[in-house]
Motif scaffolding. Structure first.
Motif, mmCIF file in Angstrom:
data_model
loop_
_atom_site.group_PDB
_atom_site.id
_atom_site.type_symbol
_atom_site.label_atom_id
_atom_site.label_comp_id
_atom_site.label_asym_id
_atom_site.label_seq_id
_atom_site.Cartn_x
_atom_site.Cartn_y
_atom_site.Cartn_z
ATOM 1 N N GLY A 200 0.281 -11.186 33.214
ATOM 2 C CA GLY A 200 0.064 -9.915 33.887
ATOM 3 C C GLY A 200 1.350 -9.213 34.253
ATOM 4 N N VAL A 201 1.346 -8.577 35.409
ATOM 5 C CA VAL A 201 2.479 -7.778 35.861
ATOM 6 C C VAL A 201 3.719 -8.634 36.074
ATOM 7 N N TYR A 202 3.545 -9.835 36.627
ATOM 8 C CA TYR A 202 4.681 -10.677 36.979
ATOM 9 C C TYR A 202 5.062 -11.652 35.863
ATOM 10 N N GLY A 203 4.112 -12.083 35.089
ATOM 11 C CA GLY A 203 4.401 -12.994 33.994
ATOM 12 C C GLY A 203 4.683 -14.415 34.464
ATOM 13 N N LYS A 204 5.150 -15.240 33.549
ATOM 14 C CA LYS A 204 5.421 -16.635 33.868
ATOM 15 C C LYS A 204 6.629 -16.742 34.800
ATOM 16 N N HIS A 230 -3.502 -9.882 39.690
ATOM 17 C CA HIS A 230 -4.859 -9.428 40.001
ATOM 18 C C HIS A 230 -5.708 -9.393 38.732
ATOM 19 N N HIS A 231 -5.900 -10.555 38.156
ATOM 20 C CA HIS A 231 -6.745 -10.681 36.975
ATOM 21 C C HIS A 231 -7.259 -12.111 36.887
ATOM 22 N N TYR A 232 -8.067 -12.368 35.882
ATOM 23 C CA TYR A 232 -8.509 -13.724 35.560
ATOM 24 C C TYR A 232 -7.760 -14.181 34.313
ATOM 25 N N GLU A 233 -7.269 -15.420 34.356
ATOM 26 C CA GLU A 233 -6.632 -15.982 33.160
ATOM 27 C C GLU A 233 -6.741 -17.508 33.180
ATOM 28 N N ARG A 234 -7.120 -18.056 32.053
ATOM 29 C CA ARG A 234 -7.207 -19.506 31.875
ATOM 30 C C ARG A 234 -6.315 -19.887 30.695
ATOM 31 N N THR A 235 -5.451 -20.857 30.903
ATOM 32 C CA THR A 235 -4.555 -21.274 29.835
ATOM 33 C C THR A 235 -5.154 -22.413 29.026
ATOM 34 N N THR A 236 -4.525 -22.685 27.905
ATOM 35 C CA THR A 236 -4.773 -23.925 27.210
ATOM 36 C C THR A 236 -4.239 -25.077 28.057
ATOM 37 N N SER A 237 -4.526 -26.276 27.675
ATOM 38 C CA SER A 237 -3.961 -27.432 28.355
ATOM 39 C C SER A 237 -2.487 -27.540 27.983
ATOM 40 N N GLY A 249 -10.123 -10.926 43.200
ATOM 41 C CA GLY A 249 -11.075 -11.046 44.299
ATOM 42 C C GLY A 249 -11.385 -9.763 45.031
ATOM 43 N N ALA A 250 -10.612 -8.706 44.778
ATOM 44 C CA ALA A 250 -10.878 -7.427 45.441
ATOM 45 C C ALA A 250 -10.432 -6.232 44.607
ATOM 46 N N GLY A 251 -9.473 -6.434 43.724
ATOM 47 C CA GLY A 251 -8.969 -5.369 42.869
ATOM 48 C C GLY A 251 -8.398 -5.967 41.598
ATOM 49 N N THR A 252 -8.080 -5.118 40.638
ATOM 50 C CA THR A 252 -7.586 -5.628 39.357
ATOM 51 C C THR A 252 -6.356 -4.854 38.896
ATOM 52 N N ARG A 253 -5.582 -5.516 38.030
ATOM 53 C CA ARG A 253 -4.475 -4.904 37.318
ATOM 54 C C ARG A 253 -4.565 -5.342 35.857
ATOM 55 N N PRO A 254 -3.864 -4.655 34.967
ATOM 56 C CA PRO A 254 -3.930 -5.014 33.543
ATOM 57 C C PRO A 254 -3.390 -6.419 33.276
ATOM 58 N N VAL A 255 -3.901 -7.034 32.212
ATOM 59 C CA VAL A 255 -3.440 -8.357 31.789
ATOM 60 C C VAL A 255 -3.346 -8.380 30.271
ATOM 61 N N GLY A 256 -2.379 -9.113 29.769
ATOM 62 C CA GLY A 256 -2.221 -9.280 28.328
ATOM 63 C C GLY A 256 -2.714 -10.634 27.865
ATOM 64 N N HIS A 257 -2.131 -11.100 26.759
ATOM 65 C CA HIS A 257 -2.547 -12.364 26.156
ATOM 66 C C HIS A 257 -1.290 -13.026 25.599
ATOM 67 N N SER A 258 -0.966 -14.208 26.118
ATOM 68 C CA SER A 258 0.241 -14.929 25.711
ATOM 69 C C SER A 258 -0.104 -16.116 24.839
ATOM 70 N N GLU A 259 0.920 -16.806 24.352
ATOM 71 C CA GLU A 259 0.692 -17.944 23.467
ATOM 72 C C GLU A 259 -0.082 -19.063 24.141
ATOM 73 N N GLU A 262 -5.839 -18.970 26.897
ATOM 74 C CA GLU A 262 -7.124 -19.264 26.263
ATOM 75 C C GLU A 262 -8.067 -18.081 26.433
ATOM 76 N N TYR A 263 -8.043 -17.486 27.639
ATOM 77 C CA TYR A 263 -8.863 -16.304 27.888
ATOM 78 C C TYR A 263 -8.265 -15.539 29.065
ATOM 79 N N SER A 264 -8.269 -14.217 28.984
ATOM 80 C CA SER A 264 -7.806 -13.382 30.091
ATOM 81 C C SER A 264 -8.661 -12.133 30.168
ATOM 82 N N ALA A 265 -8.812 -11.599 31.389
ATOM 83 C CA ALA A 265 -9.629 -10.404 31.587
ATOM 84 C C ALA A 265 -9.216 -9.716 32.879
ATOM 85 N N SER A 266 -9.171 -8.399 32.845
ATOM 86 C CA SER A 266 -8.907 -7.605 34.041
ATOM 87 C C SER A 266 -10.252 -7.293 34.691
#
Length: 302
Positions: A200-204, A230-237, A249-259, A262-266
């Protein structure tokens, strides 16, 4: 770092179980779900150890928070749980404890009345007033009067961290390693406010990767939960650990998709977990009360 994608197993389509129970019908394309599945009550499996949920970046008192809280309550009616991991930024904008009624007690009133226990950690907004001390002492956050602490539920041990820049790292890191080494539970879950891996905005966070991932691998931490993004993201193991962000939990911001993603959503959302002896089943649930991501965390990497 070796990203072992195959170690994180997807749940396939689950058919309806018994009359009156909805099935989970999921179709995936390029790691995205095309058909969202409604929350369904499911017969309790005999080997279920614990059910809990997580949410973060909640404390606005605005309609987005109430919408997520309503979805959390609906899920509780279908699949009862008694634990919520509250991963920071519990009170916007400056951690003012006098707002606790508007941003916590009223939004989650239905769950609190049912005896659901919230276990909180401090976010960056929370420490803006008295360095977070009022929240640490607030009984509803169950922080044991500490900035970092541990507790156990059945076969799961949770470790709450203070990930803020002014945290007492000289004491906290040795404490974490000591507590991880002492733990005799098969499941170890760590949570803090700030991300380690994020798209997302801050990254790793390279410093956190250097600091935490060796400890997680050494002591078999299967899951790290956080907010801040401010997003949902699940990584691979990643070396046996899945990193899961539930900051919608109350607001959202944009999210991308990294290597590692596994799944991400704003999406305004929370995550629900069912712990079994050999796996944790994870589901991401939006304010429309539908599941938009699900997967399995194995107890050990292959």
């Amino acid at each position: 770092m070796n990203l072992k994608r195959r170690q994180f197993l997807f749940l396939g389509s689950l058919g309806a179980i018994g009359t009156g129970f909805l099935g989970w019908t999921l179709a995936r394309h390029n790691n995205y779900i095309d058909d969202w599945a409604a929350i369904a009550a499911k017969p309790t499996k005999k080997d279920l150890l614990l059910r809990f949920v997580s949410v973060a970046d909640t404390g606005t008192g605005a309609k987005g928070q109430y919408a997520v809280a309503e979805a959390m309550n609906f899920y509780h009616q279908q699949n009862p749980y008694n634990l919520v991991i509250l991963a920071g930024d519990n009170i916007y904008n400056n951690g003012e404890i006098e707002k606790i009624g508007a941003v916590f007690e009223r939004p989650y009133q239905a769950l609190l009345k049912k005896g659901v226990k919230f276990q909180a950690c401090l976010g960056n907004h929370d420490i803006r007033t008295d360095n977070g001390e009022p929240q640490i002492k607030y009984p509803g956050f169950n922080m044991q009067g500490k900035r970092y602490y541990t507790f156990r539920r059945h076969q799961v041990q949770f470790f709450a961290l203070d990930t803020n820049s002014n945290a007492d790292w000289k004491k906290q890191l040795p404490w974490l390693e000591q507590e991880l080494s002492r733990s005799n539970t098969p499941w170890k879950v760590v949570f803090g406010h700030h991300p380690i891996y994020a798209s997302g905005v801050y990254g790793k966070n390279p410093e956190f990767i250097k600091t935490f991932t060796p400890l997680f691998q050494k002591y078999g931490v299967q899951l790290y939960i956080n907010g801040h993004e401010h997003h949902y993201e699940r990584t691979t193991s990643i070396n046996g650990t899945t990193y899961l962000i539930t900051g919608g939990g109350a607001g959202t911001r944009p999210v991308g998709h990294s290597e590692w993603t596994e799944y991400s959503a704003s999406s305004l959302s929370f995550a629900a977990y069912e712990v079994y002896p050999d796996r944790i089943e994870v589901r991401a649930i939006g304010t429309d009360k539908r599941v938009f991501d699900q997967g399995i965390i194995p107890i050990k990497s292959a």
